[in-house]
Design an enzyme around this catalytic site. Structure first.
Site, short mmCIF file in Angstrom:
data_model
loop_
_atom_site.label_atom_id
_atom_site.label_comp_id
_atom_site.label_asym_id
_atom_site.label_seq_id
_atom_site.Cartn_x
_atom_site.Cartn_y
_atom_site.Cartn_z
CG ASP A 11 -1.58 1.23 1.52
OD1 ASP A 11 -2.25 1.72 0.61
OD2 ASP A 11 -1.44 1.77 2.64
CG ASP A 13 -1.71 7.73 0.50
OD1 ASP A 13 -0.85 8.61 0.46
OD2 ASP A 13 -2.52 7.52 -0.43
CE LYS A 55 -12.69 10.46 -8.65
NZ LYS A 55 -11.29 10.06 -8.71
C1 XBP Z 1 -5.37 6.15 1.11
C2 XBP Z 1 -6.52 6.90 0.62
C3 XBP Z 1 -6.37 7.95 -0.41
C4 XBP Z 1 -5.70 9.24 0.02
C5 XBP Z 1 -6.09 10.36 -0.92
O1 XBP Z 1 -5.10 5.15 0.16
O2 XBP Z 1 -7.63 6.59 0.97
O3 XBP Z 1 -7.66 8.27 -0.76
O4 XBP Z 1 -6.14 9.59 1.32
O5 XBP Z 1 -5.79 10.10 -2.23
P1 XBP Z 1 -3.99 3.98 0.34
P2 XBP Z 1 -6.72 10.69 -3.42
O6 XBP Z 1 -3.63 3.87 1.80
O7 XBP Z 1 -4.69 2.75 -0.20
O8 XBP Z 1 -2.81 4.35 -0.50
O9 XBP Z 1 -7.25 12.01 -2.97
O10 XBP Z 1 -5.79 10.80 -4.63
O11 XBP Z 1 -7.84 9.70 -3.66
MG MG Z 2 -2.91 3.07 3.53
#
Ligand code: XBP
Ligand code: MG
Length: 251
Positions: A11, A13, A55
């Protein structure tokens, strides 16, 4: 017997780096720019993170904020594109600090010929800029991001798509995630899952995780295993520990 480890799926973030504060900042600046009556403090953002995808998160927040305007999906997309530009700018300005052990484990896997795969809910341009900024361009053989699947985490679609694209069986991979939504998504696709909770996902329920540690550990800073193989000990998560995770998962 689980055979050879073929892929390590990550993953982004919260797992590769603590990026959510930059996302939050970018959202808040975008709200101010568009005159939307929204401001997400950390407590609000922690709650909203249960809705994955920027979004989708914005749509939910507008719906639950009394007096907020009703935006079409296209208008939400416009605000989100502006947010993405701001996020990319913040990422360049602030720089990227990978979480402990991430670069070390990525390098070990790469050296050993284990495919690196990115399965993230964030937008593809964010994922590409992140990899570039972190000096990881070209390291990942597959990057799946954002709207590549119609249903985002906790739905298993993104990890099932990775299996399909790579011709990978669940027992041939290990997933590293930071949140309950990520755990549910990876588990739903049948993978063993190692969880290193991020700041925004501390204290979530990880009882089904194959292994749970505060971070991946470094030789001078091993991580205390909270759940899974060698629970109670301190380890540095390397390929040999991942083999123990796979063995644990298959029993
Ligand atoms: C984390 C998320 C993402 C980010 C925002 O995703 O939920 O939505 O917070 O990114 P992960 P966007 O941990 O799966 O990487 O605004 O580009 O959607
Ligand atoms: Mg994550």
């Amino acid at each position: 017997m689980v055979g050879k480890l073929k892929a390590l799926l990550w993953d982004l973030d919260g797992t590769l780096a603590e990026t959510e504060e930059l996302h939050r900042e970018a959202f808040n600046r975008a709200f101010a720019h568009f005159g939307l009556p929204l401001y997400w403090d950390q407590e609000t953002y922690a709650r909203l993170l249960w809705t994955t995808g920027g979004k989708e998160r914005l749509k939910r927040a507008l719906e639950e904020t009394p007096g907020a305007p009703t935006l079409s999906w296209e208008e939400i997309g416009e605000v989100h594109r502006y947010k993405t530009d701001l996020y990319l700018q913040l990422l360049r300005e602030e720089g990227i600090v990978l979480r402990p052990g991430v670069r070390r484990l990525l390098a070990e896997a790469r050296e050993a010929g284990v495919a690196l795969v990115l399965c993230t809910t964030t937008s593809p341009e964010n994922a590409e800029a992140f990899l570039e900024g972190a000096g990881l361009r070209g390291w990942f053989s597959l990057v799946l991001a954002g709207d590549v699947v119609p249903r985002k985490k906790p739905d298993p679609s993104i990890y099932l798509l990775a299996q399909e694209r790579l011709g990978l069986k669940p027992q041939e991979g290990v997933v590293v995630e930071d949140s309950r939504n990520g755990l549910l998504s990876a588990m739903g696709a049948g993978f063993p899952v190692l969880i290193t909770p991020s700041l925004y996902a501390l204290g979530q329920d990880y009882h089904e995780a194959t292994a749970l540690l505060p971070h991946l550990g470094e030789p001078g800073n091993p991580a205390a295993v909270l759940q899974g193989p060698r629970a109670g000990e301190r380890v540095v998560v390397d390929l040999s520990y991942l083999e123990e995770v796979r063995g644990w998962w298959s029993t």
